[in-house]
Write a protein that holds these residues in place. Sequence first.
Motif, PDB file in Angstrom:
ATOM      1  N   GLU A   6       0.690  -1.290  -0.164  1.00  0.00           N
ATOM      2  CA  GLU A   6       0.129  -0.061  -0.085  1.00  0.00           C
ATOM      3  C   GLU A   6       0.855   1.265   0.112  1.00  0.00           C
ATOM      4  O   GLU A   6       0.650   2.229  -0.722  1.00  0.00           O
ATOM      5  CB  GLU A   6      -0.958  -0.047   1.176  1.00  0.00           C
ATOM      6  CG  GLU A   6      -1.916  -1.066   1.264  1.00  0.00           C
ATOM      7  CD  GLU A   6      -2.828  -1.091   2.511  1.00  0.00           C
ATOM      8  OE1 GLU A   6      -3.594  -0.460   2.370  1.00  0.00           O
ATOM      9  OE2 GLU A   6      -2.303  -1.810   3.409  1.00  0.00           O
ATOM     10  N   SER A  31      -7.474   3.072  -3.154  1.00  0.00           N
ATOM     11  CA  SER A  31      -7.626   1.699  -2.268  1.00  0.00           C
ATOM     12  C   SER A  31      -8.720   1.139  -2.976  1.00  0.00           C
ATOM     13  O   SER A  31      -9.333   1.288  -3.987  1.00  0.00           O
ATOM     14  CB  SER A  31      -7.947   2.035  -0.888  1.00  0.00           C
ATOM     15  OG  SER A  31      -9.084   2.449  -0.837  1.00  0.00           O
ATOM     16  N   VAL A  32      -9.253  -0.077  -2.283  1.00  0.00           N
ATOM     17  CA  VAL A  32     -10.200  -1.011  -2.838  1.00  0.00           C
ATOM     18  C   VAL A  32     -11.256  -0.090  -2.780  1.00  0.00           C
ATOM     19  O   VAL A  32     -12.420  -0.515  -3.583  1.00  0.00           O
ATOM     20  CB  VAL A  32     -10.414  -2.281  -1.952  1.00  0.00           C
ATOM     21  CG1 VAL A  32      -9.008  -3.191  -2.295  1.00  0.00           C
ATOM     22  CG2 VAL A  32     -10.539  -1.992  -0.397  1.00  0.00           C
ATOM     23  N   GLU A  33     -11.534   0.860  -1.745  1.00  0.00           N
ATOM     24  CA  GLU A  33     -12.854   1.636  -1.718  1.00  0.00           C
ATOM     25  C   GLU A  33     -13.039   2.604  -3.074  1.00  0.00           C
ATOM     26  O   GLU A  33     -13.999   2.755  -3.524  1.00  0.00           O
ATOM     27  CB  GLU A  33     -12.682   2.559  -0.657  1.00  0.00           C
ATOM     28  CG  GLU A  33     -12.581   1.937   0.729  1.00  0.00           C
ATOM     29  CD  GLU A  33     -12.422   2.771   1.733  1.00  0.00           C
ATOM     30  OE1 GLU A  33     -12.043   3.958   1.653  1.00  0.00           O
ATOM     31  OE2 GLU A  33     -12.398   2.372   3.076  1.00  0.00           O
ATOM     32  N   ASN A  34     -11.764   2.890  -3.972  1.00  0.00           N
ATOM     33  CA  ASN A  34     -11.894   3.582  -5.123  1.00  0.00           C
ATOM     34  C   ASN A  34     -11.953   2.552  -6.454  1.00  0.00           C
ATOM     35  O   ASN A  34     -11.864   2.995  -7.477  1.00  0.00           O
ATOM     36  CB  ASN A  34     -10.736   4.335  -5.355  1.00  0.00           C
ATOM     37  CG  ASN A  34     -10.437   5.454  -4.151  1.00  0.00           C
ATOM     38  OD1 ASN A  34      -9.523   5.113  -3.258  1.00  0.00           O
ATOM     39  ND2 ASN A  34     -11.297   6.463  -4.033  1.00  0.00           N
ATOM     40  N   ASN A  39      -5.352  -3.898  -2.103  1.00  0.00           N
ATOM     41  CA  ASN A  39      -4.393  -3.008  -1.629  1.00  0.00           C
ATOM     42  C   ASN A  39      -2.936  -3.033  -1.735  1.00  0.00           C
ATOM     43  O   ASN A  39      -2.143  -2.147  -1.452  1.00  0.00           O
ATOM     44  CB  ASN A  39      -4.901  -2.437  -0.131  1.00  0.00           C
ATOM     45  CG  ASN A  39      -6.075  -1.599  -0.098  1.00  0.00           C
ATOM     46  OD1 ASN A  39      -6.482  -0.988  -1.081  1.00  0.00           O
ATOM     47  ND2 ASN A  39      -6.816  -1.494   1.093  1.00  0.00           N
TER      48      ASN A  39
END
Length: 292
Positions: A6, A31-34, A39
Amino acid sequence: MIRFRELKLVFILCSLQFLSLGNDLSFSKLSVENGLSNNQVNVIFKDSYGFMWFGTIEGLDRYDGVEIRPYSRKFPETVENVYSISEDSEKHLWVGTATGLFFRNNNNDRFERIPIVSENINVRCLVFLSDTSLCVGTTKGLFLVNPKTKESQQILLNDDILSKENVITGIFPDNHGNCWLATHGGLVRYSPETKKKDFFFNNLFPQDGFNSFTSICNVGNKIFLGTSFMGIVEFDLSTKTFSADINIDNKIVLNISTDNKGRLFAGTDGGGLKIINIRTREIENVINLSSI
């Protein structure tokens, strides 16, 4: 705590902005949120079109500055652990993974396997020497691949295919046609023209494992190598000698690069990003990304 890979993702984004904005460091995080597939990022590459490609432990992603687009489904098989990405003169991407080498056909926007050996092979680094010569560093030696014909030739640095010298983690081509190879068993100079191999071993410390190099970069007549045990090692191309004058508190360096302006960037395992002045050998800055 942010894991190293990361850190490496933000580190590369930071260094690209550093080069364009002078001394003003500016960070952004994906990140995985995007939409990132994972990550843990092994490699980042910017292509000729301006796209950023992220190789993660769960596949390949493309970033256009706004959104992340997953590309793993465009491979002929399940792809994990993308370790290396490069681009040829015709703007085709080449990708190295834990199971082999792949080529992106721009006509149909899909990847094809390049069978450099009959079985799966771990491809760790890719460097183009010319339009007809791609150096492929693997855990089973060096391969020279012709990007036009897709033909390949395997070069074993040690006759024992399981030897540490055949685990290649980085490649630096010099101006004399040689390939300098960072391996788990020392530094190797290989000439594709003469087929000659020269081995250089770090004898600064007698303990086993101090020739396990993780990464490589070149500044002038110096080669800088990241190591698994003793931080950064310097190799003088003129005298062919090693030194360890750069003292960093975290000795596990997993990635090393330069801005070609007298600085080294070292990504460490848990110790943050080290920015080092090559002339003074001093650490100018330490970036801890846990607060980002």
